[in-house]
Enzyme design. Structure first.
Site, mmCIF file in Angstrom:
data_model
loop_
_atom_site.group_PDB
_atom_site.id
_atom_site.type_symbol
_atom_site.label_atom_id
_atom_site.label_comp_id
_atom_site.label_asym_id
_atom_site.label_seq_id
_atom_site.Cartn_x
_atom_site.Cartn_y
_atom_site.Cartn_z
ATOM 1 N N HIS A 16 0.771 -1.169 0.036
ATOM 2 C CA HIS A 16 0.000 0.113 0.108
ATOM 3 C C HIS A 16 0.848 1.157 0.065
ATOM 4 C CE1 HIS A 16 -4.076 -1.861 0.211
ATOM 5 N NE2 HIS A 16 -3.219 -2.841 0.893
ATOM 6 N N LEU A 79 -1.572 -13.301 -6.462
ATOM 7 C CA LEU A 79 -0.168 -13.292 -7.064
ATOM 8 C C LEU A 79 -0.449 -12.410 -8.339
ATOM 9 C CD1 LEU A 79 0.795 -17.094 -6.476
ATOM 10 C CD2 LEU A 79 1.636 -14.961 -5.259
ATOM 11 N N ASP A 123 2.011 -4.028 -9.326
ATOM 12 C CA ASP A 123 1.938 -5.420 -9.924
ATOM 13 C C ASP A 123 2.555 -5.710 -11.202
ATOM 14 O OD1 ASP A 123 0.411 -5.788 -7.773
ATOM 15 O OD2 ASP A 123 -1.506 -5.711 -8.837
HETATM 16 C C1 GLA Z 1 -2.623 -4.625 -5.199
HETATM 17 C C2 GLA Z 1 -2.611 -3.338 -6.226
HETATM 18 C C3 GLA Z 1 -1.254 -2.823 -6.174
HETATM 19 C C4 GLA Z 1 -0.684 -2.206 -4.836
HETATM 20 C C5 GLA Z 1 -1.110 -3.567 -3.737
HETATM 21 C C6 GLA Z 1 -0.909 -3.117 -2.380
HETATM 22 O O1 GLA Z 1 -1.878 -5.743 -5.649
HETATM 23 O O2 GLA Z 1 -2.919 -3.849 -7.554
HETATM 24 O O3 GLA Z 1 -0.992 -1.762 -7.115
HETATM 25 O O4 GLA Z 1 -1.361 -1.202 -4.273
HETATM 26 O O5 GLA Z 1 -2.468 -4.007 -3.879
HETATM 27 O O6 GLA Z 1 0.645 -2.784 -2.140
#
Ligand code: GLA
Length: 312
Positions: A16, A79, A123
């Site tokens: 986050h 994942l 991600d």
């Molecule tokens: C999800 C979102 C990412 C990131 C994470 C938390 O995976 O897709 O962009 O914000 O949560 O770190």
């Protein structure tokens, strides 16, 4: 035939933080999604359809372009299977792998406009920048990155599915994003990157706690890199535990199933464990010392190569 493979991702630490212009330390894993542009295509699941439609539209391809998808990412999410799908499809359709930021932003637009998830770039960048044996420190303020050897010796990292797919996962995630924007606005900042723990005192609940999490989590990313450089995996494990406690207590992003999964990892001998990803369910990442055996349902994850075009 043209095709591409994109791995799933794990995030060692820095949760986050991406949408707060902060720091994270993810890595691509071995498993992932392969997309082929075949003559006939395959029947797509509803959960795959919006992403496929989104990428096709983004890249100006007809919406009925036949696509076939094969994935060995575990069911249940956590994942980044959707980001792996969008990145693999974009590469299969000829998107430029030399511009990872543009490609990641394309994936982010698809998540937002076709799946209603207002995600950051963690991600997609983790998936594109993956390298065998290395994690990547991403600074989301200037979108710069640096690869960091993830040398675990005989220790292992594993993910364990909490089994919880909470209906409010998306709304909970989007709520946290909004709270962070509100907190930054109240502090007169463009993002929480420049917030301090002291400044959090002036904010009403729960905004102060959200800020405390983000400030602490950014610091833990660089502390984790220092621990890795020193080969101090016990120290890394402590940081994973601290990250989890912060996500649970300050960010309010845990659920009972996730707590039970962390407890299960600890019972199996994990030195540290934390919730990973967007929260409110999903998977737990645990660090196991050489003498501990991950539970049967755990998936051992190792840093692997990023997304790439493959021959059909
Ligand atoms: C999800 C979102 C990412 C990131 C994470 C938390 O995976 O897709 O962009 O914000 O949560 O770190």
């Amino acid at each position: 035939m043209t095709g591409a493979f994109a791995p799933g991702r794990a995030n060692l630490i820095g949760e986050h933080t991406d949408y707060n212009d902060g720091l994270a330390l993810p890595f691509a894993i071995e498993r992932g999604v392969e997309v082929q542009l075949t003559a006939s295509g395959s029947q797509l699941a509803d959960s795959e359809n919006p992403y496929v439609r989104g990428v096709l539209a983004e890249l100006g391809w007809p919406s009925d372009t036949p696509v076939s998808i094969a994935s060995d990412l575990p069911e249940g999410g956590g994942l980044s299977s959707s980001a792996a799908l969008t990145m693999a499809l974009a590469l299969a359709l000829g998107a430029d792998p030399g511009d990872p930021v543009a490609l990641a932003r394309l994936g982010q637009r698809v998540e937002r406009e076709y799946a209603g998830a207002d995600t950051g770039l963690l991600d997609q960048l983790a998936i594109l920048l993956g390298r065998e044996g290395q994690a990547v420190r991403i600074d989301f303020r200037d979108l710069s990155w640096r690869h960091v050897p993830l040398d675990l010796g005989d220790w292992r990292l594993a993910t364990i599915d909490s089994g919880a797919q909470h209906a409010h996962a998306q709304s909970g995630y989007n709520d946290r994003r909004r709270e962070c924007r509100e907190a930054a606005y109240a502090l007169g900042l463009s993002s929480l990157r420049d917030a301090t723990v002291a400044s959090a005192e002036s904010l009403p609940a729960p905004l102060g706690d959200r800020v405390r999490h983000v400030v602490g989590e950014n610091a833990r990313v660089d502390a984790a890199i220092a621990a890795l450089e020193q080969g101090d995996l016990d120290a890394l494990a402590v940081l994973l535990d601290e990250s989890h406690a912060s996500l649970r207590d300050l960010y309010d992003a845990s659920v009972p199933e996730v707590e039970a999964t962390v407890a299960r990892a600890k019972q199996a001998g994990a030195a540290g464990a934390r919730m990973m990803g967007g929260g409110f369910g999903g998977v737990v990442l645990a660090l196991f010392p050489p003498d501990a055996e991950p539970p049967d349902d755990a998936l051992v994850v190792r840093p692997a190569a990023g997304a790439h075009v493959v021959d059909g």
